[in-house]
Write a protein that holds these residues in place. Sequence first.
Motif, short mmCIF file in Angstrom:
data_model
loop_
_atom_site.label_atom_id
_atom_site.label_comp_id
_atom_site.label_asym_id
_atom_site.label_seq_id
_atom_site.Cartn_x
_atom_site.Cartn_y
_atom_site.Cartn_z
N ILE A 23 0.88 -1.04 0.13
CA ILE A 23 -0.18 0.16 0.10
C ILE A 23 0.94 1.27 0.02
N HIS A 24 0.53 2.05 -1.05
CA HIS A 24 1.29 3.37 -1.03
C HIS A 24 0.48 4.40 -0.55
N HIS A 25 0.91 5.21 0.47
CA HIS A 25 0.46 6.51 1.06
C HIS A 25 0.99 7.67 0.54
N GLY A 26 0.56 8.47 -0.15
CA GLY A 26 1.31 9.59 -0.56
C GLY A 26 1.24 10.86 0.67
N TYR A 27 2.06 11.57 0.52
CA TYR A 27 2.01 12.65 1.79
C TYR A 27 2.14 14.21 0.89
N VAL A 28 1.03 15.13 1.15
CA VAL A 28 1.29 16.35 0.72
C VAL A 28 0.98 17.06 1.90
N PRO A 29 1.98 18.06 2.77
CA PRO A 29 2.01 18.72 3.54
C PRO A 29 0.75 20.00 3.49
N ASP A 30 0.08 20.65 4.43
CA ASP A 30 -0.89 21.57 4.20
C ASP A 30 -0.11 22.65 3.73
N TYR A 31 0.96 23.09 4.21
CA TYR A 31 1.71 24.39 3.77
C TYR A 31 3.22 23.97 3.85
N LEU A 32 3.81 24.85 2.92
CA LEU A 32 5.50 24.95 3.01
C LEU A 32 5.57 26.25 3.19
N VAL A 33 6.26 26.70 4.36
CA VAL A 33 6.67 28.14 4.79
C VAL A 33 7.88 28.45 4.67
N ARG A 34 8.19 29.35 3.61
CA ARG A 34 9.79 29.75 3.43
C ARG A 34 9.86 31.12 4.40
N LEU A 35 11.07 30.70 5.28
CA LEU A 35 11.37 31.78 6.20
C LEU A 35 12.56 32.86 5.65
N ILE A 36 12.61 33.97 5.81
CA ILE A 36 13.68 34.65 5.31
C ILE A 36 15.00 34.18 5.30
N ASN A 37 15.34 33.31 6.39
CA ASN A 37 16.76 33.06 6.47
C ASN A 37 16.93 31.70 5.36
N GLU A 38 15.75 31.82 4.66
CA GLU A 38 15.94 30.38 3.65
C GLU A 38 15.55 29.01 4.36
N MET A 39 14.79 28.94 5.45
CA MET A 39 14.32 27.98 6.29
C MET A 39 12.97 27.63 5.80
N THR A 40 12.95 26.37 5.38
CA THR A 40 11.60 25.88 5.06
C THR A 40 10.90 25.10 5.97
N LEU A 41 9.80 25.66 6.34
CA LEU A 41 8.90 24.97 7.46
C LEU A 41 7.71 24.16 6.74
N ILE A 42 7.64 23.01 7.08
CA ILE A 42 6.45 22.08 6.75
C ILE A 42 5.54 22.22 7.87
N LEU A 43 4.27 22.48 7.38
CA LEU A 43 3.25 23.28 8.26
C LEU A 43 2.12 22.13 8.18
N GLU A 44 1.58 21.73 9.12
CA GLU A 44 0.41 20.94 9.39
C GLU A 44 -0.59 21.50 10.27
N ILE A 45 -2.03 21.60 9.61
CA ILE A 45 -3.03 22.42 10.66
C ILE A 45 -3.58 21.22 10.86
N LYS A 46 -3.93 20.81 12.24
CA LYS A 46 -4.73 19.50 12.67
C LYS A 46 -5.17 19.75 13.89
N GLY A 47 -6.42 19.66 13.91
CA GLY A 47 -7.36 19.90 15.42
C GLY A 47 -7.13 18.48 15.92
N TYR A 48 -7.23 17.36 15.10
CA TYR A 48 -7.02 15.92 15.92
C TYR A 48 -6.34 15.22 14.77
N ALA A 49 -5.20 14.44 15.52
CA ALA A 49 -4.43 13.88 14.72
C ALA A 49 -4.82 12.09 15.15
N ASP A 50 -5.06 11.39 13.85
CA ASP A 50 -5.13 9.99 14.13
C ASP A 50 -3.92 9.28 14.08
N ASP A 51 -3.95 8.05 14.20
CA ASP A 51 -2.75 7.09 13.75
C ASP A 51 -2.24 7.42 12.54
N GLN A 52 -2.84 7.36 11.63
CA GLN A 52 -2.28 7.61 10.31
C GLN A 52 -1.67 9.18 10.13
#
Length: 86
Positions: A1-30
């Motif tokens: 089984i293949h589960h793809g993953y696409v984050p909710d947002y990628l946030v580019r910070l001024i110092n060139e750091m990239t933040l993978i941002l998830e917005i989750k009210g509730y997180a299940d096991d998956q």
Amino acid sequence: IHHGYVPDYLVRLINEMTLILEIKGYADDQDRAKHQAAKRWIAAVNHWGKLGRWEFHVCKDPQMLERELQFIARNRTAKVNTVVQP
């Protein structure tokens, strides 16, 4: 089984750091498994060093997002530059 993953947002910070941002009210096991996979990917990418610095964050309360981004930016010596939804 293949589960793809696409984050909710990628946030580019001024110092060139990239933040993978998830917005989750509730997180299940998956969701937790995806977050762990994202953290492993970030560790590998940061170790490789050719794609800049990456971080991961889960925001559980969207009303706190601005405050959380400010905290991340301040504590990682960066400022928020742009937010991109993949």
